[in-house]
Design a protein around this motif. Structure first.
Motif, PDB file in Angstrom:
ATOM      1  N   UNK A   6      24.676  -1.219  53.237  1.00 40.91           N
ATOM      2  CA  UNK A   6      23.983  -1.098  54.523  1.00 40.91           C
ATOM      3  C   UNK A   6      22.546  -1.582  54.441  1.00 40.91           C
ATOM      4  N   UNK A   7      21.868  -1.339  53.345  1.00 39.76           N
ATOM      5  CA  UNK A   7      20.455  -1.697  53.222  1.00 39.76           C
ATOM      6  C   UNK A   7      20.233  -3.204  53.418  1.00 39.76           C
ATOM      7  N   UNK A  29      17.238  -4.797  72.048  1.00 38.11           N
ATOM      8  CA  UNK A  29      18.238  -3.856  72.534  1.00 38.11           C
ATOM      9  C   UNK A  29      19.407  -3.835  71.552  1.00 38.11           C
ATOM     10  N   UNK A  30      20.303  -2.910  71.755  1.00 38.61           N
ATOM     11  CA  UNK A  30      21.507  -2.852  70.923  1.00 38.61           C
ATOM     12  C   UNK A  30      22.285  -4.155  71.050  1.00 38.61           C
ATOM     13  N   UNK A  31      22.380  -4.682  72.244  1.00 38.54           N
ATOM     14  CA  UNK A  31      23.122  -5.924  72.463  1.00 38.54           C
ATOM     15  C   UNK A  31      22.501  -7.087  71.687  1.00 38.54           C
ATOM     16  N   UNK A  41      27.354   0.023  65.274  1.00 38.70           N
ATOM     17  CA  UNK A  41      26.663  -0.271  64.023  1.00 38.70           C
ATOM     18  C   UNK A  41      25.250  -0.763  64.311  1.00 38.70           C
ATOM     19  N   UNK A  42      25.121  -1.659  65.278  1.00 38.27           N
ATOM     20  CA  UNK A  42      23.797  -2.170  65.654  1.00 38.27           C
ATOM     21  C   UNK A  42      22.911  -1.030  66.153  1.00 38.27           C
ATOM     22  N   UNK A  58      23.087   2.175  65.379  1.00 47.07           N
ATOM     23  CA  UNK A  58      22.706   3.014  64.236  1.00 47.07           C
ATOM     24  C   UNK A  58      21.655   2.327  63.365  1.00 47.07           C
ATOM     25  N   UNK A  59      21.791   1.020  63.184  1.00 46.79           N
ATOM     26  CA  UNK A  59      20.807   0.293  62.372  1.00 46.79           C
ATOM     27  C   UNK A  59      19.439   0.307  63.038  1.00 46.79           C
ATOM     28  N   UNK A  60      19.378   0.085  64.340  1.00 49.12           N
ATOM     29  CA  UNK A  60      18.102   0.140  65.059  1.00 49.12           C
ATOM     30  C   UNK A  60      17.479   1.529  64.942  1.00 49.12           C
ATOM     31  N   UNK A  61      18.290   2.547  65.120  1.00 49.27           N
ATOM     32  CA  UNK A  61      17.801   3.925  65.029  1.00 49.27           C
ATOM     33  C   UNK A  61      17.279   4.228  63.628  1.00 49.27           C
TER      34      UNK A  61
END
Length: 77
Positions: free
Chosen positions: A3-4, A22-24, A41-42, A44-47
Motif C-alpha cells: 500500500x505504501x 476528489x476521490x474520482x 481504495x482511492x 481510503x488512500x486520500x484519507x
C-alpha cells in the motif's frame, strides 16, 4: 505491491498537479498505474494521506470531500 507504494504514487501525482483532488480524480490516476483501483481504495488512500498531514481535507460546493496538497518543510515525510 504494498500500500505504501500506491499511496506514494498518488501523493507524487497530487504534488505534480496541484489543485483540488476528489476521490474520482484519485481513482483515475491510480487506474492508469500498475495497481489499478476501485473507488473505495482511492478514498481510503486520500484519507490516509490526510491523516499523515500530507493532504488538507475540505469540502466542495456539493458537500463532497476534497483534498489539497499540504505544504511541508520535509518532503520526505
Amino acid at each position: 505491491m504494498p500500500t505504501i507504494y500506491r499511496r506514494a504514487h498518488l501523493l507524487a501525482a497530487i504534488r505534480q498537479t496541484p489543485g483540488t483532488w476528489t476521490t474520482q480524480r484519485a481513482a483515475q490516476v491510480l487506474a492508469t498505474s500498475t495497481w489499478g483501483c476501485h473507488r473505495n481504495t482511492a478514498r481510503k488512500d486520500l484519507r490516509a494521506l490526510a491523516t499523515r498531514g500530507l493532504l488538507t481535507p475540505g469540502t466542495d460546493e456539493h458537500g463532497r470531500r476534497t483534498y489539497t496538497a499540504t505544504e511541508t518543510k520535509d518532503d520526505e515525510r
